[in-house]
Write a protein that holds these residues in place. Structure first.
Motif, short mmCIF file in Angstrom:
data_model
loop_
_atom_site.label_atom_id
_atom_site.label_comp_id
_atom_site.label_asym_id
_atom_site.label_seq_id
_atom_site.Cartn_x
_atom_site.Cartn_y
_atom_site.Cartn_z
N GLU A 536 97.30 -3.56 4.51
CA GLU A 536 96.81 -4.60 3.60
C GLU A 536 96.01 -5.63 4.40
O GLU A 536 96.59 -6.53 5.02
N PRO A 537 94.68 -5.53 4.43
CA PRO A 537 93.87 -6.52 5.15
C PRO A 537 93.71 -7.80 4.33
O PRO A 537 93.86 -7.79 3.10
N GLU A 538 93.42 -8.89 5.01
CA GLU A 538 93.20 -10.18 4.36
C GLU A 538 92.17 -10.97 5.14
O GLU A 538 92.16 -10.96 6.38
N GLY A 571 93.48 -11.07 9.11
CA GLY A 571 94.76 -10.46 9.47
C GLY A 571 94.99 -9.17 8.72
O GLY A 571 94.21 -8.78 7.84
N VAL A 572 96.07 -8.52 9.07
CA VAL A 572 96.43 -7.27 8.43
C VAL A 572 97.95 -7.17 8.39
O VAL A 572 98.65 -7.62 9.31
N THR A 573 98.46 -6.62 7.30
CA THR A 573 99.89 -6.40 7.13
C THR A 573 100.13 -4.92 6.89
O THR A 573 99.48 -4.31 6.03
N GLN A 574 101.05 -4.35 7.65
CA GLN A 574 101.39 -2.94 7.51
C GLN A 574 102.83 -2.81 6.99
O GLN A 574 103.70 -3.59 7.38
N HIS A 575 103.03 -1.81 6.16
CA HIS A 575 104.36 -1.52 5.64
C HIS A 575 104.63 -0.02 5.78
O HIS A 575 103.72 0.80 5.62
N LEU A 576 105.87 0.31 6.05
CA LEU A 576 106.35 1.68 5.98
C LEU A 576 107.48 1.72 4.97
O LEU A 576 108.48 1.00 5.10
N TRP A 667 110.98 -0.08 5.11
CA TRP A 667 111.67 0.16 6.37
C TRP A 667 111.08 -0.67 7.49
O TRP A 667 111.79 -1.11 8.39
N PHE A 668 109.78 -0.91 7.45
CA PHE A 668 109.10 -1.60 8.54
C PHE A 668 107.95 -2.41 7.96
O PHE A 668 107.24 -1.97 7.05
N SER A 669 107.77 -3.65 8.46
CA SER A 669 106.62 -4.47 8.09
C SER A 669 106.14 -5.22 9.33
O SER A 669 106.94 -5.60 10.19
N TRP A 670 104.82 -5.40 9.41
CA TRP A 670 104.22 -6.06 10.57
C TRP A 670 102.96 -6.77 10.11
O TRP A 670 102.02 -6.15 9.63
N ARG A 671 102.98 -8.08 10.26
CA ARG A 671 101.82 -8.90 9.89
C ARG A 671 101.25 -9.54 11.15
O ARG A 671 101.98 -10.17 11.92
N VAL A 672 99.95 -9.38 11.36
CA VAL A 672 99.24 -9.96 12.49
C VAL A 672 98.04 -10.73 11.94
O VAL A 672 97.28 -10.19 11.13
N THR A 673 97.87 -11.97 12.36
CA THR A 673 96.78 -12.80 11.85
C THR A 673 96.32 -13.79 12.92
O THR A 673 97.09 -14.13 13.84
N MET A 719 107.09 -9.18 12.87
CA MET A 719 107.47 -7.77 12.76
C MET A 719 108.94 -7.66 12.39
O MET A 719 109.78 -8.37 12.94
N ARG A 720 109.22 -6.74 11.45
CA ARG A 720 110.61 -6.58 11.01
C ARG A 720 110.92 -5.12 10.72
O ARG A 720 110.13 -4.43 10.08
N PHE A 721 112.08 -4.67 11.21
CA PHE A 721 112.63 -3.35 10.90
C PHE A 721 113.88 -3.56 10.05
O PHE A 721 114.69 -4.44 10.33
N ARG A 722 114.05 -2.72 9.05
CA ARG A 722 115.28 -2.74 8.25
C ARG A 722 115.59 -1.31 7.84
O ARG A 722 115.24 -0.87 6.75
N THR A 723 116.22 -0.58 8.74
CA THR A 723 116.48 0.83 8.49
C THR A 723 117.53 1.05 7.41
O THR A 723 117.56 2.11 6.80
N SER A 724 118.39 0.07 7.17
CA SER A 724 119.41 0.17 6.14
C SER A 724 119.91 -1.22 5.85
O SER A 724 119.48 -2.20 6.45
#
Length: 882
Positions: A536-538, A571-576, A667-673, A719-724
């Motif tokens: 997701e770019p911004e 910036g850009v935000t990635q999600h898994l 499961w995973f999100s990462w925002r860089v700006t 950056m955040r991981f949340r496997t469960s």
């Protein structure tokens, strides 16, 4: 001749309706193994007799029932259950009246509020009572008198505690006893001439609370508290209010008073207030100044008093659905008092106090607010050589008018308005604003949202006008780039000043790029069957111009931080996202139980009852209904919220229906700006080598990174991981590309599985200096100056690990610590352990604080809890680590 009275208005007289016929008396059903006999209204039965009457069941070897009076005489193995308080009475013999629900029983053991089915596993109500006695007289549906017996809230036959007395009286609200002995684990502990306890969990009762004990020791220079003993009185002030007042005596320091008032009104209305105070006797410490070539060593005795008062209050009152008043205020006479005596670490190290009272009216997107607030912040901690420095800021008052997102008819445009009028005052060392500074701020805005081919834009233009009744003089130094000399005192002038600006912004959101991946079988247990990756770019461009007098404005809040800027944020935000793994064994069990899934048979509604629909639906939609939160209080992904349950299935769902496809979970999100700054000096507002804070930089990063004209802001990464629902990993940092280094970094790891839990966090800061250092002359021991630190930095880590829970039977233990790597010391260490028996528990704690020259203390605390009775000790459950 006197006229006759007017006839009555028949329309005002209600129509008469015949009363329904009286319901016939309910019969008592008698069942027995042996033949029964009848003599008039007298019925006799023997052999495992069961008498059922309404919600009560009476059992005995032999029963005689008088239908005319309702009396039942029971002999041998008497057992009575049921009733509105779920009573259970076992006796050798007795007499019971079905109509009045009264009776007399002998050699009794029984319970109130304890289900027969749960007698070995747990309680049904919050306050169950179990009793025994030579004779028990039941004087009403929920009233009892026990002679020569005992009461407890522990499961029999081996209760952890027991109250033994000659007479007990229990009714729907209270249990009373006189001349009773309290036994704990089989040993007599206390003798009570008179004791009461509420039986109804909703009923409150005034009285003296259980005393608390504690002990703490500390270094000679910070002052020990010694042995502490305290007690409180609880007063019920009607249905909606109560008051708790008490005192604590510290053997080495003096008396500390405390009190709490609580009121709960209709709806969300409430008022709470709390106060604490200490009359400190103080303590003395010895300080030695080292010898120099000119002066000998000097030894001084320093007296320190850490007494003070802390008063807090909060309320909410709703005048109407659109109007309410809210307040949250605190008065603290001394930061040292709170730092030295509070049991909360975050409160001990906090240096800010904000008190606010406001009234708001909100309707149809319009809001009118009136508020009064006071900010108090300690910027330099006091020492025995120098006084502390505080900053106080007042809004007295501020009236805000806001209109949000209203469409202009016939156009796609949206207009909004923010405005305020405020009276302001600031007090700090070497500067106090004279009187009240008036400020009027108006900011209308027009916006245009557009969407096309997956692109979304939001453009806006705003005009802003701000008027101040006073301004600040710029004391220019020899260096025009640095208009404020070191330690320059602000100079206020009576000249009014206006600030006018135009704010242009364009927010662009390109289409989201996404792709689905099939997960290899060997990784499906971790990632599920499918993984979706989204990008997701911004892009946001903002230009503010017209503010050329930033350095002449007085500072009160973030409204005064508006400055010229010309910037581009990108910036850009990635999600898994992953789809949860389907448990093959569980699916096989469901298919075996519901063959209709496999062969497509017609759904049978009776299966709801035949196959335990509730448990089946629970298995499918909520695998673990008790595990609703992780260690951070985050709701479990598959569980409903504990406070407001939300149905994920129909009320009468088909347990054999094919389950819906599981939704994907993040499961995973990462925002860089980052921001590119075109107007690098922010319209002349930047001062070199100083901490520069503007609204555009404050909104972007909480770290003051701007010390000179920069063309790029730091890169902000989240950056955040949340496997469960049982684990979280988060890594946040700000990287300054100009200075080529990290300005801040935070790492957080949390995990819990079954009864095991743990976590670790690390915080790092390397930012422009906020604090100032005092220069002391080593010869005369006098303060000769104050310097600014070039860098304000710290490096700290927190640990937590444990096993168990507050209600787990047996042993539970946990430990936590806070480490300051810069000072090479532990800020705090906490060790806790608890052991829970059947209906009582003991918790102990050792806690050590090392807060510099104010507090270096090791404290021992404990509590002993009796289920449904109370807690003795000074370790509160809210402070438990597990």
């Amino acid at each position: 001749m006197q006229s006759l009275p007017s006839p009555p208005d028949l329309s005002l007289i209600p129509n008469a309706a015949p009363l329904p016929p009286a319901a016939p008396p309910e019969p008592a059903v008698i069942e027995s193994d042996l033949p029964q006999a009848r003599n008039g209204d007298i019925y006799s039965a023997s052999g495992n007799v069961v008498v059922t009457f309404r919600d009560r069941i009476l059992r005995a070897d032999t029963v005689t029932y008088d239908k005319a009076t309702g009396d039942v005489t029971l002999l041998g193995h008497v057992h009575i259950t049921g009733g509105e308080n779920d009573e259970s009475i076992n006796a050798t013999h007795g007499i019971y009246n079905l109509n009045t629900q009264t009776g007399t029983f002998y050699d009794v053991s029984g319970s109130v509020g304890l289900s027969n089915q749960m007698a070995r596993t747990g309680y049904v109500t919050e306050n169950p009572f179990l009793f025994s006695g030579r004779k028990v007289v039941k004087t009403g549906p929920v009233n009892y008198v026990i002679y020569e017996g005992s009461v407890t809230s522990c499961l029999l036959p081996h209760p952890d505690w027991l109250l033994i007395g000659s007479k007990f009286t229990l009714d729907a609200k209270t249990a009373r006893a006189s001349n009773s002995t309290f036994k704990l684990l089989g040993m007599p502990v206390f003798f009570f001439p008179y004791v009461t306890h509420p039986v109804d969990s909703d009923e409150r009762q005034s009285g003296i609370l259980i005393p608390t004990l504690g002990y703490s020791s500390s270094s000679a220079n910070t002052g020990s508290k010694g042995l502490s003993i305290g007690d409180q009185a609880y007063l019920v002030l009607g249905r909606s209010a109560d008051l708790t007042i008490g005192t604590i005596y510290y053997s080495l320091r003096g008396y500390s008073e405390n009190g709490t008032f609580r009121f709960r009104g209709a709806g969300d209305n409430f008022f709470n207030a709390h106060f604490s105070a200490l009359q400190d006797r103080g303590f003395s410490s010895i300080d030695t100044i080292p010898a120099t070539s000119k002066t000998p060593a000097i030894t001084e005795t320093i007296y320190t008093n850490q007494g003070g008062q802390d008063i807090t209050g909060a309320f909410r009152y709703r005048f109407s659905p659109t109007t309410r008043a809210v307040g949250d205020a605190e008065y603290l006479s001394s930061y040292i008092y709170r730092e030295a005596f509070t049991e909360n670490f975050n409160q001990a190290v906090s240096s800010d106090i904000l008190s606010t009272i406001f009234v708001t009216h909100q309707k149809n997107g319009y809001s009118v607010d009136a508020r009064v607030d006071r900010y108090q912040g300690q910027k330099i901690a006091p020492t025995y050589l120098t006084a502390g420095e505080e900053v106080k800021i007042f809004h007295a008052p501020s009236i805000d008018v806001t209109a949000l997102d209203h469409h202009i008819l016939g156009t796609p445009l949206i207009w909004s308005l923010t405005s305020s009028i405020a009276g302001l005052k600031r007090v700090q060392p070497t500067f106090t604003s004279s009187g009240i500074t008036e400020r009027l701020d108006v900011r209308p805005e027009i916006s245009l949202p557009l969407s096309f081919a997956g692109w979304h834009t939001f453009s806006s233009v705003a005009l802003r006008e701000t008027f101040y009744s006073r301004s600040r003089r710029i004391p220019y130094s020899n260096n025009p780039a640095d208009p404020y000399p070191p330690n320059a005192t602000p100079i206020e002038v009576d000249n009014p000043i206006s600030r006018t600006s135009v704010d242009l912004s364009v927010d662009i959101r390109p289409p989201v790029v996404e792709r689905d991946f099939k997960v290899p079988v060997r990784f499906q247990r971790l990632l599920g069957s499918d993984v979706r990756h989204t990008i997701e770019p911004e892009i946001t461009y903002r230009n503010v111009h017209g503010i050329s007098n930033f350095l002449q404005l007085l500072r009160f809040d973030d409204t005064d931080l508006a400055a010229d800027t010309d910037e581009l944020q990108y910036g850009v935000t990635q999600h898994l996202y992953f789809r949860p793994h389907i448990n093959a064994a569980k699916a096989a069990r469901e298919t075996a139980r519901c063959p209709a899934r496999a062969v497509g048979a017609t759904y049978n509604p009776q299966a709801i009852f035949q196959d335990s629909a509730d448990s089946a639906v629970q298995d499918v939609f909520n695998p673990d209904p008790h595990d609703t939160n992780d260690a951070n209080g985050i709701p479990n992904i598959s569980a409903t919220a504990p406070d407001t349950p939300t149905r994920t299935h129909a009320h009468h769902a088909d347990p054999c229906a094919t389950p819906a496809e599981q939704p994907q979970r993040e499961w995973f999100s990462w925002r860089v700006t980052q921001k590119m700054i075109f107007a690098q000096n922010y319209g002349g507002a930047v001062i070199n080598t100083r901490r520069n804070i503007f609204d555009s930089t404050l909104d972007f990063s909480g770290i003051a990174f701007l010390t000179a004209a920069h063309n790029f802001t730091p890169i902000v990464s989240r950056m955040r991981f949340r496997t469960s629902s049982h684990s979280d990993v988060e890594w946040d940092f700000d990287y300054d590309t100009v200075e080529r280094g990290l300005t801040s970094q935070n790492v957080f790891i949390d995990a819990h599985e079954s009864i095991f839990f743990g976590g670790v966090s690390y915080a790092y800061l390397n930012a422009p200096g906020r604090f100032r250092s005092v220069i002391i002359n080593s010869v005369n021991n006098l303060v000769t100056g104050v310097t600014s630190d070039a860098i304000s930095n710290f490096s700290q880590m927190r640990f937590l690990a444990g096993i168990g829970s507050p209600t787990r039977p047996g042993l539970s233990a946990a430990a936590s610590a806070g480490i300051d790597f810069k000072l090479d010391s532990a800020q705090y260490i906490t060790l806790q352990a608890s052991y829970n028996w059947n209906c009582c528990g003991l918790s102990v704690e050792y806690r050590k604080y090392n807060l510099g020259t104010v507090r270096d203390e090791g404290a021992y605390r404990f509590n002993f809890t009796l289920a449904n009775i109370g807690t003795a000790g000074n370790l509160r459950r809210a402070e438990a680590l597990f």
